[in-house]
Design an enzyme around this catalytic site. Structure first.
Site, PDB file in Angstrom:
ATOM      1  N   ASP A 124       0.893  -1.352  -0.118  1.00 18.01           N
ATOM      2  CA  ASP A 124       0.033  -0.062  -0.041  1.00 18.01           C
ATOM      3  C   ASP A 124       0.891   1.468   0.100  1.00 18.01           C
ATOM      4  O   ASP A 124       1.954   1.210   0.152  1.00 18.01           O
ATOM      5  CB  ASP A 124      -1.002  -0.068   1.318  1.00 18.01           C
ATOM      6  CG  ASP A 124      -2.172   0.683   1.036  1.00 18.01           C
ATOM      7  OD1 ASP A 124      -2.472   1.359  -0.014  1.00 18.01           O
ATOM      8  OD2 ASP A 124      -3.125   0.453   1.888  1.00 18.01           O
ATOM      9  N   ASP A 129     -10.447   1.939  -3.587  1.00 17.82           N
ATOM     10  CA  ASP A 129     -11.029   1.562  -2.465  1.00 17.82           C
ATOM     11  C   ASP A 129     -12.547   1.868  -2.320  1.00 17.82           C
ATOM     12  O   ASP A 129     -13.348   1.510  -1.338  1.00 17.82           O
ATOM     13  CB  ASP A 129     -10.524   2.812  -1.322  1.00 17.82           C
ATOM     14  CG  ASP A 129      -9.312   2.311  -0.743  1.00 17.82           C
ATOM     15  OD1 ASP A 129      -8.737   1.364  -0.982  1.00 17.82           O
ATOM     16  OD2 ASP A 129      -8.714   3.324   0.113  1.00 17.82           O
TER      17      ASP A 129
HETATM   18  C1  DGJ Z   1      -5.894   1.909   1.780  1.00 17.79           C
HETATM   19  C2  DGJ Z   1      -6.093   0.789   0.982  1.00 17.79           C
HETATM   20  O1  DGJ Z   1      -6.485   1.022  -0.234  1.00 17.79           O
HETATM   21  C3  DGJ Z   1      -7.286  -0.133   1.915  1.00 17.79           C
HETATM   22  O2  DGJ Z   1      -7.599  -1.131   1.153  1.00 17.79           O
HETATM   23  C4  DGJ Z   1      -6.607  -0.582   3.090  1.00 17.79           C
HETATM   24  O3  DGJ Z   1      -5.587  -1.398   2.702  1.00 17.79           O
HETATM   25  C5  DGJ Z   1      -6.090   0.438   3.827  1.00 17.79           C
HETATM   26  N1  DGJ Z   1      -5.159   1.453   3.096  1.00 17.79           N
HETATM   27  C6  DGJ Z   1      -5.357   0.053   5.226  1.00 17.79           C
HETATM   28  O4  DGJ Z   1      -4.841   1.131   5.860  1.00 17.79           O
END
Ligand code: DGJ
Length: 729
Positions: free
Chosen positions: A479, A549
């Site tokens: 991430d 997301d």
């Molecule tokens: C952002 C990601 O896109 C989410 O899926 C998740 O992993 C969060 N970060 C976790 O902090």
């Protein structure tokens, strides 16, 4: 049919693969002139040669010839400060601060195959007969520097890969202010331009508009390619659509700041460029040193946008992505994030994973929250030590338990970041990106590590390797949840500060190369708060990206449709989540959520404890059905049919590699008051072949299904989906 010919009489280079041709020439023995890029031309005799004549405000670099001006030339790699007043491809500064140069053509060589770009992601070939490369040399004898332009034509794909290198052959330092990966001029400006833009939760929107006497710029100075901008631009003839017409597209294989532009000149020429963004890029090149630009992929399609996308998809799947998962089928996963966010522990994970296994899920992914001091996003990043309160037996034991029960284990990291309260930050306050003059600006309470510093890169490699060596990890979600501000590095010297953004990306690529090579069995999925760094650069290391997301099925139709312009569905992480949806609060059917998610790499991201037995049974059915068709959706050819940017009904289909099976997805977003006998016109079938629909007795020919179409049912209620399966008989 792959060839690069030099025609000495016409001073022309002709690159072709039997399907496309790219032609460039030498003008006045000095300048590079663009002649043609498009459908294959068997022989070329200058039929479209430019007409030069004396025009106002056009400077004449050759004194004796008032008709010749660089301002009207269709150029290949245009200079700065020599009378071409359109965007230059490069700007080099000499030690005395002047930005005047005279790079002239000085030779060429033809190379079998394609060379790798050291330290950068690039399209690759296995054998030398898969590509040919033209290398053109431009020299400035006063500055004592050379620019090398690389053009690779590929045997299998209608693509030309381009990048540029510059070598300082003099004694004095020079400074690169701008070095685009390519520049391409078109006669006329009667085109539409397509770009992809967005934001967090709303990535890859399609923008198409007419080009006027102006410029269109798509760029990022965020330190990543970003959710806002995609390093891609397409020029389309006015009548081009999804299936027909000429499209010239460029995509940058790079994950950092970039600028893509289309500019109309005063004499109605169109210039297209992509390269690193000069706002945050500069490079100090000392004597004897070389600088290599990232690579761009230029695609020509005479079959509209679907044709363009299929070229990108094929190329990226086979000659950009690497490793075991380039070919292996991707597992169905369950991710803990939307179920528990930071509030994870061993018992919850075991409970979730066991239920997941029952439903047919193959991989359990422990997202954020598993490491020390991580109960919220305010702290914890950087040390990467297991939280033994949440996981008293450790992650090794958790993975073993899951493995013994037949489910693989995956884990989340955000390796490029550090929280202020961490050990790492305390021990190495100089390892973050910041200007020493001001307090650093936080974003999500975190700072970005300075990846221009090799010690920082090694630290990240060591920390992640510790976990990956000790725990049986099958999958890593990588991430990256903030952008770069306060561009300053304690590691770089004063002259190098403007190199930080690019050095950051080079450091990142080094880390990713090391880890992905050292752990070849791990499936790496890249993520930057969703599709914030969904670019071709990342795909070279990580064959999958979390597309957004935003897991709402309706929003995802647009996000996935837009993403498919460039990236194959096998690279798209897409999950079924709970309703009301966490991001937009919408309630869609489980059927619709599944039908959208299975068009990428299917996963689930919800608390299974909150489902009733009927829902669990439905998910079990979905997964077992999906396993039978995933080879088609993951490896097949993808066709967009109806666009969510234009309609209430959306459709697309996948044709299996052997062209015998088709999975066709149809979605109706909102219910309509009237039924107008809509038909779905399929794509990618063989006209004369016969197909059985959904295993039933009825047989249809390919031409009937493509031209007459398939009647879709009368639908009541919002958020409806239907998946059709066709088997060639
Ligand atoms: C952002 C990601 O896109 C989410 O899926 C998740 O992993 C969060 N970060 C976790 O902090």
């Amino acid at each position: 049919m792959l060839e690069i010919k030099y025609d000495e009489k016409q001073q022309l280079f002709m690159l072709s693969n039997g399907s496309i041709s790219y032609i460039l020439g030498i003008e006045k023995n000095r300048y590079l002139r663009h002649a043609y890029f498009g459908k294959y031309i068997k022989s070329y005799n200058g039929s479209n040669a430019p007409l030069f004549y004396d025009r106002g405000f056009c400077s004449n670099p050759i004194e004796s010839d008032r008709t010749f001006s660089l301002d009207t030339l269709l150029a290949e790699y245009p200079d700065f400060n020599q009378g071409d007043f359109r965007n230059p491809a490069y700007i080099i500064q000499t030690k005395d601060g002047k930005r005047v140069s005279r790079f002239y053509y000085s030779g060429f060589s033809i190379i079998d195959g394609k060379e790798k770009l050291a330290g950068l992601p690039s399209v690759y070939t296995k054998n030398t007969d898969e590509a040919k490369t033209l290398r053109i040399v431009l020299k400035d004898t006063i500055m004592q520097a050379s620019i090398y332009l690389y053009y690779t034509i590929l045997a299998k794909y209608d693509v030309v890969c381009r990048h540029a290198e510059i070598v300082n052959q003099g004694e004095a330092d020079i400074y690169i202010d701008r070095l685009m990966s390519f520049s391409l001029d078109f006669a006329g400006c009667d085109y539409d331009v397509m770009t992809l833009s967005g934001a967090h939760l709303n990535e890859k929107n399609i923008n198409r508009r007419a080009l006027c006497s102006d410029s269109i710029v798509m760029e990022s100075i965020r330190g990543t390619s970003s959710p806002q901008a995609t390093p891609f631009v397409a020029l389309m003839e006015k009548d081009a659509n999804e299936d027909r017409g000429n499209v010239w597209a460029a995509n940058f294989i790079y994950s950092g700041d970039f600028q893509a532009s289309v500019q109309v000149g005063q004499y109605k020429t169109t210039r297209m460029q992509i390269g690193m963004n000069s706002t945050t890029f500069g490079w100090h090149l000392s004597s004897g040193k070389k600088f290599v630009s990232p690579e761009s992929v230029l695609v020509y399609s005479d079959k509209g946008l679907n044709g363009m996308s299929q070229i990108f998809h094929g190329l990226y799947r086979h000659q950009l992505c690497r490793g075991k998962y380039k070919e292996a089928l991707r597992p169905v996963l369950l991710n803990s994030w939307e179920a528990y966010q930071f509030d994870v522990d061993e018992a919850k994970c075991l409970n979730l994973a066991r239920q997941a296994k029952e439903l047919g899920i193959e991989l359990f992914v422990l997202d954020d929250g598993w490491f020390k001091n991580r109960c919220a996003d305010t702290q914890g990043l950087g040390d990467w030590l297991e939280d033994r309160e949440k996981f008293p037996h450790g992650l090794k034991s958790l993975a073993e338990k899951l493995n013994n029960e037949g489910i693989a284990f995956g884990i989340w990291f955000e390796p490029e970041m550090v929280s202020a309260g961490s050990e790492l930050y305390r021990n190495h306050p100089d390892w973050i990106i910041r200007s020493q003059n001001y307090e650093p600006i936080l974003s999500r309470y975190q700072c970005v590590l300075d990846l221009s510093n090799p010690q920082v890169c090694q630290y990240i490699i060591d920390r992640l390797s510790d976990i990956l060596h000790s725990v049986n990890v099958s999958y890593v979600k990588w991430d990256m949840n903030r952008h770069l501000t306060d561009l300053g590095s304690a590691y770089l010297d004063d002259k190098q500060q403007k190199e930080l953004s690019h050095r950051y990306v080079l450091g990142l690529y080094y880390i990713m190369e090391t880890l992905t090579q050292n752990f070849p069995n791990v499936l790496f999925e890249s993520c930057s708060s969703g599709g914030g760094r969904y670019d071709a650069g990342m795909l070279h290391y990580m064959p999958q990206t979390w597309a957004s997301d935003n897991t709402d099925a309706v929003c995802r139709l647009k996000i996935q449709y837009g993403t498919s312009m460039l990236f194959p569905p096998i690279t798209m992480g897409s999950h079924v989540s709970i309703v009301p949806n966490h991001q937009v609060g919408r309630i869609t059917s489980l059927n619709m959520r599944f039908a959208v998610a299975m068009a990428g790499n299917l996963g689930y991201e919800l608390d299974l404890n909150k489902l009733d037995e009927a829902e669990k049974a439905e998910i079990k059915r979905q997964i077992s059905w999906y396993k039978n068709i995933r080879e088609i959706t993951q490896k097949g050819t993808f066709y967009r049919m109806e666009s969510p940017f234009e309609r209430n009904t959306v459709s697309w289909c996948f044709v299996s590699e052997d062209e015998t099976k088709i999975v066709c997805c149809y979605y109706q977003i909102l219910a309509e008051p009237i039924y107008t006998n809509p038909v779905l016109k399929l794509k990618g079938l063989k006209e004369n072949a016969l197909y059985r629909l959904n295993g039933q007795d009825k047989i249809f020919s390919g031409s009937e299904l493509m031209y007459a179409g398939l009647t879709v049912p009368k639908i009541e209620g919002d958020f409806y989906s239907e998946i059709y399966i066709l088997q060639r008989i």
